[in-house]
Scaffold this motif. Structure first.
Motif, PDB file in Angstrom:
ATOM      1  N   ALA A   5       0.835  -1.191   0.000  1.00 22.65           N
ATOM      2  CA  ALA A   5       0.000   0.000   0.000  1.00 22.65           C
ATOM      3  C   ALA A   5       0.871   1.242   0.000  1.00 22.65           C
ATOM      4  O   ALA A   5       2.004   1.233   0.475  1.00 22.65           O
ATOM      5  CB  ALA A   5      -0.907   0.001   1.229  1.00 22.65           C
ATOM      6  N   ASP A   7       0.311   3.617   1.821  1.00 19.58           N
ATOM      7  CA  ASP A   7       0.262   4.126   3.180  1.00 19.58           C
ATOM      8  C   ASP A   7       1.561   3.808   3.903  1.00 19.58           C
ATOM      9  O   ASP A   7       1.630   2.927   4.761  1.00 19.58           O
ATOM     10  CB  ASP A   7      -0.906   3.506   3.945  1.00 19.58           C
ATOM     11  N   ASP A  11       3.997   8.353   1.582  1.00 23.80           N
ATOM     12  CA  ASP A  11       2.766   9.145   1.667  1.00 23.80           C
ATOM     13  C   ASP A  11       2.883  10.121   2.828  1.00 23.80           C
ATOM     14  O   ASP A  11       2.176  10.036   3.824  1.00 23.80           O
ATOM     15  CB  ASP A  11       1.560   8.217   1.843  1.00 23.80           C
ATOM     16  N   ASP A 151     -12.459   6.850   0.588  1.00 24.87           N
ATOM     17  CA  ASP A 151     -11.688   6.480   1.776  1.00 24.87           C
ATOM     18  C   ASP A 151     -11.260   5.029   1.608  1.00 24.87           C
ATOM     19  O   ASP A 151     -11.905   4.105   2.102  1.00 24.87           O
ATOM     20  CB  ASP A 151     -12.542   6.659   3.036  1.00 24.87           C
ATOM     21  N   SER A 153      -7.765   2.161   0.923  1.00 28.16           N
ATOM     22  CA  SER A 153      -6.346   1.896   1.065  1.00 28.16           C
ATOM     23  C   SER A 153      -5.982   0.764   0.122  1.00 28.16           C
ATOM     24  O   SER A 153      -6.000  -0.413   0.501  1.00 28.16           O
ATOM     25  CB  SER A 153      -6.006   1.511   2.515  1.00 28.16           C
ATOM     26  N   THR A 158      -0.701   3.638  -5.535  1.00 27.84           N
ATOM     27  CA  THR A 158      -1.787   4.549  -5.879  1.00 27.84           C
ATOM     28  C   THR A 158      -1.266   5.962  -5.809  1.00 27.84           C
ATOM     29  O   THR A 158      -0.283   6.242  -5.111  1.00 27.84           O
ATOM     30  CB  THR A 158      -2.994   4.381  -4.933  1.00 27.84           C
ATOM     31  N   GLY A 162      -3.090  10.114   1.041  1.00 23.90           N
ATOM     32  CA  GLY A 162      -3.808   9.735   2.246  1.00 23.90           C
ATOM     33  C   GLY A 162      -4.560  10.893   2.881  1.00 23.90           C
ATOM     34  O   GLY A 162      -5.636  10.699   3.449  1.00 23.90           O
ATOM     35  N   ARG A 165      -8.241  11.414   1.502  1.00 21.02           N
ATOM     36  CA  ARG A 165      -9.184  10.296   1.487  1.00 21.02           C
ATOM     37  C   ARG A 165     -10.330  10.524   2.467  1.00 21.02           C
ATOM     38  O   ARG A 165     -10.126  10.871   3.621  1.00 21.02           O
ATOM     39  CB  ARG A 165      -8.461   8.985   1.820  1.00 21.02           C
ATOM     40  N   ASP A 182      -2.261   3.006 -10.670  1.00 19.77           N
ATOM     41  CA  ASP A 182      -2.545   1.882  -9.790  1.00 19.77           C
ATOM     42  C   ASP A 182      -2.348   0.529 -10.477  1.00 19.77           C
ATOM     43  O   ASP A 182      -1.946  -0.446  -9.832  1.00 19.77           O
ATOM     44  CB  ASP A 182      -3.976   1.976  -9.255  1.00 19.77           C
ATOM     45  N   TYR A 223     -10.834   7.368  -8.195  1.00 16.98           N
ATOM     46  CA  TYR A 223     -10.557   7.813  -6.831  1.00 16.98           C
ATOM     47  C   TYR A 223     -11.735   8.579  -6.246  1.00 16.98           C
ATOM     48  O   TYR A 223     -11.721   8.876  -5.034  1.00 16.98           O
ATOM     49  CB  TYR A 223      -9.347   8.733  -6.800  1.00 16.98           C
TER      50      TYR A 223
END
Length: 228
Positions: A5, A7, A11, A151, A153, A158, A162, A165, A182, A223
């Motif tokens: 991810a 995340d 990010d 929202d 993940s 991507t 964050g 989102r 992606d 998105y």
């Protein structure tokens, strides 16, 4: 390619604890040191060798999968070198220990370098130069329309930051359609989509106590969702 991810360390936008931002100097050169220019060229060449062609999304995915030390401690262009090494080893252009062995030999040590492995490049070919593409469908959102950034993940690369989102904004502009990072980062197809400039209020994103200003983000159609 392995899936991770976004995340993570890459990010960083909107996260606290990094100190104040410093704008670049007006006389700032493209490369502060000669080695930085070589690192830039090496990263581009490594992408071509590892993937059979430059894939900017796969390169970004390599950078965001570096550990904290490799991403931050070696600086911006050091990060590019570390990403280049990851791309070359994952595609089996180099053995995982090859760079370390070569560096030790250049320092005067006598280390046996590993044999060159059989390359395992992805099956990748761009349909056109650059990232802009044409899609037959009409844009799902219009200028002035309120939208919400999903929202979510994703389990891989991507370009959905964050910090936006789950927050609402307004479509400010419809941009040309482009390759979807992606899927392109994982060599799963270009899947071009419409892209939108979405304007967010800082207080919507970071709360009512934040400094009031507007920020914009370029977001792919998948998105976004309509506000019911």
């Amino acid at each position: 390619m392995r899936g991770y991810a976004m995340d993570g360390i890459a990010d960083m936008g909107g996260t606290p604890g990094w100190g104040p931002m410093h704008p670049p100097r007006r006389d700032e050169p493209v490369f502060e040191e000669p080695w930085q220019g070589r690192a830039f060229a090496l990263a581009i060449l490594s992408s071509r060798v590892a993937f059979g062609g430059v894939n900017l999304d796969a390169f970004r995915h390599a950078l965001e999968r570096l550990d904290r030390a490799a991403y931050l401690d070696d600086g911006y262009f050091g990060r590019w070198i570390n990403g280049a090494e990851l791309m070359l080893t994952e595609s089996a252009i180099l053995a995982p220990s090859a760079i370390d062995a070569r560096a030790r030999n250049l320092r005067g040590e006598d280390v046996e370098e590993p044999p060159i492995p059989e390359p395992a490049r992805p099956d990748y070919m761009r349909t056109a130069e650059g990232s802009l593409r044409t899609v037959d469908s009409a844009p799902a959102f219009t200028v002035g329309k309120p939208v919400r950034a999903k929202d979510m993940s994703p389990p891989g690369h991507t370009r959905l930051p964050g910090y936006v989102r789950g927050h609402t904004g307004v479509v400010e502009r419809i941009q040309p359609a482009a390759v979807l990072p992606d899927t392109n980062a994982h060599f799963q197809g270009e899947n071009p989509q419409h892209v939108y400039t979405v304007r967010f209020d800082s207080r919507e994103v970071w709360g009512s106590d934040s400094e009031p200003f507007a920020l914009t983000a370029e977001l792919y159609e998948s998105y976004l969702e309509t506000i019911s």
